[in-house]
Design a protein around this motif. Structure first.
Motif, mmCIF file in Angstrom:
data_model
loop_
_atom_site.group_PDB
_atom_site.id
_atom_site.type_symbol
_atom_site.label_atom_id
_atom_site.label_comp_id
_atom_site.label_asym_id
_atom_site.label_seq_id
_atom_site.Cartn_x
_atom_site.Cartn_y
_atom_site.Cartn_z
ATOM 1 N N ILE A 1 -5.852 13.180 -0.797
ATOM 2 C CA ILE A 1 -6.231 12.771 0.554
ATOM 3 C C ILE A 1 -7.349 11.741 0.497
ATOM 4 C CG2 ILE A 1 -7.181 13.539 2.757
ATOM 5 C CD1 ILE A 1 -5.827 16.220 2.318
ATOM 6 N N ALA A 2 -8.370 12.012 -0.318
ATOM 7 C CA ALA A 2 -9.478 11.058 -0.470
ATOM 8 C C ALA A 2 -8.974 9.742 -1.057
ATOM 9 C CB ALA A 2 -10.567 11.654 -1.350
ATOM 10 N N GLU A 3 -8.026 9.835 -1.992
ATOM 11 C CA GLU A 3 -7.438 8.634 -2.587
ATOM 12 C C GLU A 3 -6.673 7.835 -1.533
ATOM 13 O OE1 GLU A 3 -4.105 7.585 -5.999
ATOM 14 O OE2 GLU A 3 -5.360 9.370 -6.263
ATOM 15 N N ALA A 4 -5.965 8.528 -0.651
ATOM 16 C CA ALA A 4 -5.221 7.860 0.416
ATOM 17 C C ALA A 4 -6.165 7.154 1.379
ATOM 18 C CB ALA A 4 -4.369 8.885 1.175
ATOM 19 N N ILE A 5 -7.303 7.768 1.654
ATOM 20 C CA ILE A 5 -8.296 7.147 2.542
ATOM 21 C C ILE A 5 -8.841 5.869 1.916
ATOM 22 C CG2 ILE A 5 -10.579 7.442 3.580
ATOM 23 C CD1 ILE A 5 -9.879 10.439 3.877
ATOM 24 N N ARG A 6 -9.124 5.899 0.618
ATOM 25 C CA ARG A 6 -9.609 4.694 -0.063
ATOM 26 C C ARG A 6 -8.557 3.585 -0.024
ATOM 27 N NH1 ARG A 6 -11.830 8.611 -3.654
ATOM 28 N NH2 ARG A 6 -10.021 8.465 -5.038
ATOM 29 N N LEU A 7 -7.290 3.957 -0.225
ATOM 30 C CA LEU A 7 -6.200 2.981 -0.178
ATOM 31 C C LEU A 7 -6.090 2.379 1.222
ATOM 32 C CD1 LEU A 7 -3.775 1.650 -1.577
ATOM 33 C CD2 LEU A 7 -2.393 3.621 -0.906
ATOM 34 N N SER A 8 -6.257 3.208 2.237
ATOM 35 C CA SER A 8 -6.203 2.737 3.616
ATOM 36 C C SER A 8 -7.308 1.723 3.898
ATOM 37 C CB SER A 8 -6.328 3.919 4.574
ATOM 38 O OG SER A 8 -6.442 3.485 5.910
ATOM 39 N N LYS A 9 -8.497 2.000 3.421
ATOM 40 C CA LYS A 9 -9.622 1.081 3.638
ATOM 41 C C LYS A 9 -9.394 -0.243 2.914
ATOM 42 C CE LYS A 9 -13.120 4.588 4.581
ATOM 43 N NZ LYS A 9 -14.383 5.242 4.162
ATOM 44 N N ARG A 10 -8.835 -0.189 1.702
ATOM 45 C CA ARG A 10 -8.499 -1.417 0.976
ATOM 46 C C ARG A 10 -7.481 -2.233 1.759
ATOM 47 N NH1 ARG A 10 -5.924 -0.514 -4.468
ATOM 48 N NH2 ARG A 10 -5.838 -2.789 -4.411
ATOM 49 N N GLY B 1 -1.561 -9.714 0.117
ATOM 50 C CA GLY B 1 -1.137 -8.342 0.418
ATOM 51 C C GLY B 1 -0.568 -7.620 -0.786
ATOM 52 N N LEU B 2 0.103 -8.378 -1.669
ATOM 53 C CA LEU B 2 0.706 -7.770 -2.856
ATOM 54 C C LEU B 2 -0.329 -7.260 -3.850
ATOM 55 C CD1 LEU B 2 3.716 -10.198 -3.486
ATOM 56 C CD2 LEU B 2 3.767 -7.910 -2.493
ATOM 57 N N ARG B 3 -1.592 -7.652 -3.674
ATOM 58 C CA ARG B 3 -2.654 -7.134 -4.554
ATOM 59 C C ARG B 3 -2.778 -5.618 -4.456
ATOM 60 N NH1 ARG B 3 -7.822 -8.169 -3.805
ATOM 61 N NH2 ARG B 3 -7.725 -8.927 -1.666
ATOM 62 N N LEU B 4 -2.303 -5.080 -3.333
ATOM 63 C CA LEU B 4 -2.403 -3.631 -3.127
ATOM 64 C C LEU B 4 -1.462 -2.837 -4.025
ATOM 65 C CD1 LEU B 4 -2.739 -3.637 0.740
ATOM 66 C CD2 LEU B 4 -4.381 -2.630 -0.838
ATOM 67 N N LEU B 5 -0.542 -3.529 -4.697
ATOM 68 C CA LEU B 5 0.340 -2.838 -5.643
ATOM 69 C C LEU B 5 -0.433 -2.330 -6.853
ATOM 70 C CD1 LEU B 5 3.460 -5.179 -5.574
ATOM 71 C CD2 LEU B 5 3.321 -2.848 -4.683
ATOM 72 N N LYS B 6 -1.578 -2.968 -7.127
ATOM 73 C CA LYS B 6 -2.385 -2.558 -8.272
ATOM 74 C C LYS B 6 -3.311 -1.422 -7.888
ATOM 75 C CE LYS B 6 -2.482 -7.105 -10.518
ATOM 76 N NZ LYS B 6 -3.361 -8.189 -11.038
ATOM 77 N N LYS C 1 3.772 5.802 -5.680
ATOM 78 C CA LYS C 1 3.667 5.933 -7.135
ATOM 79 C C LYS C 1 2.627 6.967 -7.539
ATOM 80 C CE LYS C 1 3.024 1.539 -7.905
ATOM 81 N NZ LYS C 1 2.758 0.266 -8.600
ATOM 82 N N ASN C 2 1.688 7.242 -6.629
ATOM 83 C CA ASN C 2 0.622 8.197 -6.929
ATOM 84 C C ASN C 2 0.741 9.495 -6.138
ATOM 85 O OD1 ASN C 2 -1.396 6.599 -8.753
ATOM 86 N ND2 ASN C 2 -0.853 5.167 -7.134
ATOM 87 N N GLY C 3 1.962 9.793 -5.687
ATOM 88 C CA GLY C 3 2.211 11.088 -5.049
ATOM 89 C C GLY C 3 1.817 11.180 -3.596
ATOM 90 N N ILE C 4 1.663 10.016 -2.909
ATOM 91 C CA ILE C 4 1.298 10.017 -1.491
ATOM 92 C C ILE C 4 2.369 9.256 -0.727
ATOM 93 C CG2 ILE C 4 -0.497 9.500 0.200
ATOM 94 C CD1 ILE C 4 -2.392 9.122 -2.287
ATOM 95 N N ALA D 1 0.830 -1.209 0.000
ATOM 96 C CA ALA D 1 0.000 0.000 0.000
ATOM 97 C C ALA D 1 0.861 1.255 0.000
ATOM 98 C CB ALA D 1 -0.928 -0.010 1.216
ATOM 99 N N ILE D 2 1.964 1.214 0.762
ATOM 100 C CA ILE D 2 2.876 2.366 0.803
ATOM 101 C C ILE D 2 3.497 2.597 -0.572
ATOM 102 C CG2 ILE D 2 5.086 3.173 1.733
ATOM 103 C CD1 ILE D 2 4.274 1.883 4.406
ATOM 104 N N SER D 3 3.890 1.513 -1.248
ATOM 105 C CA SER D 3 4.460 1.627 -2.600
ATOM 106 C C SER D 3 3.434 2.167 -3.578
ATOM 107 C CB SER D 3 4.952 0.257 -3.073
ATOM 108 O OG SER D 3 5.987 -0.217 -2.242
#
Length: 643
Positions: A579-588, A636-641, A317-320, A311-313
């Motif tokens: 910020i909203a994108e980061a929140i969605r990533l966190s929930k995923r 966990g690696l699914r979060l790379l996508k 890649k998306n500026g967060i 998720a951090i990676s």
């Protein structure tokens, strides 16, 4: 002689390079050890496949020692210090247990995975200690003290309450005090975060680290250097960062309990089945060792780390930029976000938004002369006017030889025999300024704008309105957060009128004006009581305490180094919708982590039950244990996508 002397700098440079290398080697020692451990595991596996058993065991043993040394040392020291067992010790016991029953590879792999996660954790923690040193570098070290008509340069720590100090244009104010002589304009961005400089005169307060822009001032020291507002900022950051999160405290409590339960059951497993069920001592010990292996939290640990790193990676890649998994995890629980105004919701620099010229006069000519005069000033408002004049004026700026700066009021000059004044209403005539263009200045001021008047001879010729303009993406970002059910608040050092105007334009739910760093911290504490999990978004030095106090600190990528070091999350492209994108990533990520934890615990329980029923042999136990680890890592690696 010359050759010897010439060689000394080279020797010193070589020593410095060696020290730097050793320092980096020490910082990344755990990571290097983990990598070496992985290489040795690979070598041991190849040797085993070649039927070279003894060299294979030697390779695995080296992997144990090199990869496990740091964690074993940490586990033993923590156990002695806290008088309580921990996961580090359980992992070491599990690895040793694997070796005892002949499964060297599995034990080495357990060590490798745990040491790698520990190395990454250590690296992240080392990064968090930079903000205090960044803050300290901003504190002025010297001051020009005036005593008995004499001037002397002294260290800031030597200043006493009541001392008089001289602060010249362009210098930082060395300590908190009150102006007793002179007028000037002060840039207080280091304290308030606001880009608009403030005019200061007799009896006005000034703060350490703020910048004196225009005139020389004499300041009476009102606080010792250790008690300045700036030092309070440092203390607030230190205090906020010393507090542990609820999740961290829960993990620490759970860790000791888990280890004790597993070890207690393993010890019982070594004896009770022999007496209760008639198992042979060989079977009893064999089953106990299998239990120690399958109950080790390898899959459980892998449930979180790979998913978090993926998720951090993805965010990077998306500026967060996330500074740790804890902050990424907390983001999904967010209920409210507080925003600094300047440089966050707004661009951070003033721009001319309105220009109203007197009827019958050439607006282009007024702009040309105004811009030419203001071009002699470095004041942020003046530079904004120059920029506007270059764009909308009539031709290139004029070369004006003499411009007089009237401190605290404005500037004046004579152009082609005509006197021009640019500045406040009092400078050009308050009554005439108020009546200009049917009171347009009052209307513009009510919108939170800074007003500058232009007077030609005896007539007010124009009025310019300047404002720190709201970023284009701000409204969309705020609206998206509100749709997600997140409450939005703006904290600003600006006046009530300006704050109200900006709040309406940005669509935030609430605003709090005239905030100093201490005020922002107190407001954050109140918001945390109301909404539990609260984020703070800022970019300035003054935002550092609030960023550290919030559950999650979010810094703008173009902000100050202190804000970037203090924050938990950095928007590298200053893009608020991220910020909203980061929140969605966190929930995923949290969904995947929960899936992994449930799955790994289910597998552990199944393996334990199967072992107890004597239907699980060691090879299948190892396959189930390591297989579950691989599956949760892949999940966990699914979060790379990106989704």
């Amino acid at each position: 002689m010359s050759s010897c002397s010439d060689s000394k700098p080279l020797i010193r440079q070589k020593e410095a390079d060696e020290n730097t290398f050793l320092k980096k080697l020490k910082q990344h020692g755990e990571l290097i050890a983990a990598i070496m451990s992985g290489i040795l595991i690979g070598a041991g596996w190849l040797l085993d496949k070649s039927n070279m058993n003894t060299p294979s065991i030697v390779a695995y043993l080296l992997a144990f020692v090199i990869g496990g040394f740091a964690k074993a040392k940490e586990g033993i020291e923590e156990t002695i210090k806290n008088k309580d067992l921990n996961v580090e010790m359980l992992m070491i016991f599990a690895a040793i247990g694997s070796a005892i029953i002949g499964y060297w590879a599995e034990g080495a792999i357990l060590i490798f995975i745990f040491s790698l996660s520990g190395a990454l954790e250590t690296y992240t923690m080392n990064k968090s200690h930079k903000e205090i040193s960044s803050l300290m570098e901003l504190q002025p070290e010297e001051a020009l003290r005036i005593a008995d008509g004499k001037e002397e340069i002294v260290h800031v720590s030597e200043l006493n309450v009541g001392d008089h100090i001289l602060v010249k244009p362009g210098e930082n104010v060395p300590t908190d005090g009150v102006i007793i002589q002179g007028q000037t304009t002060i840039n207080e961005a280091a304290i308030t975060g606001e880009s608009m400089p403030v005019s200061k005169g007799l009896d006005h307060e000034v703060f350490a680290t703020t910048v004196n822009i225009t005139g020389s001032i004499t300041v009476k020291v009102t606080k010792p250097s250790s008690e300045t507002l700036f030092n309070k900022i440092i203390e607030l950051v230190q205090s906020a960062q010393s507090e542990k999160s609820p999740s961290q405290l829960f993990i620490e409590r759970f860790e000791g309990t888990y280890v004790k339960v597993v070890l207690a059951v393993v010890i019982l497993m070594m004896f009770l089945p022999h007496y209760l069920f008639g198992w042979s001592w060989t079977d009893t010990f064999y089953r106990a060792m299998i239990l120690l292996v399958v109950a080790s939290p390898c899959a459980l640990m892998a449930s979180i780390m790979p998913a978090t790193l993926s998720a951090i990676s993805n965010g990077a890649k998306n500026g967060i930029l996330f500074k740790g998994g804890m902050h990424l995890e907390n983001l999904s629980h967010l209920n409210a976000i507080a925003f600094d105004k300047t440089g966050t919701l707004t661009k951070g620099t003033p721009e001319v938004t309105d220009f109203v010229g007197k009827e019958g006069l050439s607006k282009e000519n007024i702009l040309l002369v105004t811009g030419s005069i203001e071009n002699h000033s470095t004041h942020p408002l003046a530079q904004a006017i120059v920029k506007y004049a270059r764009k909308h004026g009539n031709g290139d700026l004029l070369n004006i030889e003499t411009v007089e700066d009237v401190t605290g009021f404005g500037v004046k000059a004579v152009v082609d025999g005509e006197e021009w004044k640019i500045g406040k209403a009092d400078f050009v005539g308050k009554e005439e300024a108020g009546n200009f263009a049917n009171g347009v200045a009052k209307q513009l001021a009510s919108e939170g704008k800074t007003i500058v008047f232009v007077k030609k001879n005896n007539t007010v010729a124009a009025v310019l309105a300047l404002k720190d303009v709201v970023r284009e993406e701000t409204k969309a970002a705020i609206d998206e957060l509100k749709k997600a059910g997140i409450y939005t608040i703006m904290l600003t050092g600006d006046s009530e009128k300006t704050a109200q105007a900006i709040a309406a334009e940005t669509h935030v739910d609430e605003y709090i004006a005239e905030c100093l760093p201490e005020t922002k911290v107190e407001e954050l504490k109140q918001l945390k009581k109301r909404y539990d999990t609260v984020a703070m978004v800022g970019d300035g030095i003054n935002d550092a305490p609030a960023l550290a106090t919030a559950n999650i600190g979010i810094a703008m990528g173009e902000g100050t180094d202190v804000a970037l070091e203090t924050a938990d999350i950095v928007l590298m492209k200053n893009d608020l919708p991220r910020i909203a994108e980061a929140i969605r990533l966190s929930k995923r990520m949290n969904r995947i982590v929960k899936q992994n934890i449930v799955f790994s615990l289910a597998v552990i329980m199944l393996l334990i039950a199967s072992n107890f029923l004597q239907i699980l042999d060691l090879p299948y136990g190892v396959i189930g244990h390591e297989g579950s680890t691989i599956l949760v890592i892949l999940n966990g690696l699914r979060l790379l996508k990106k989704q």
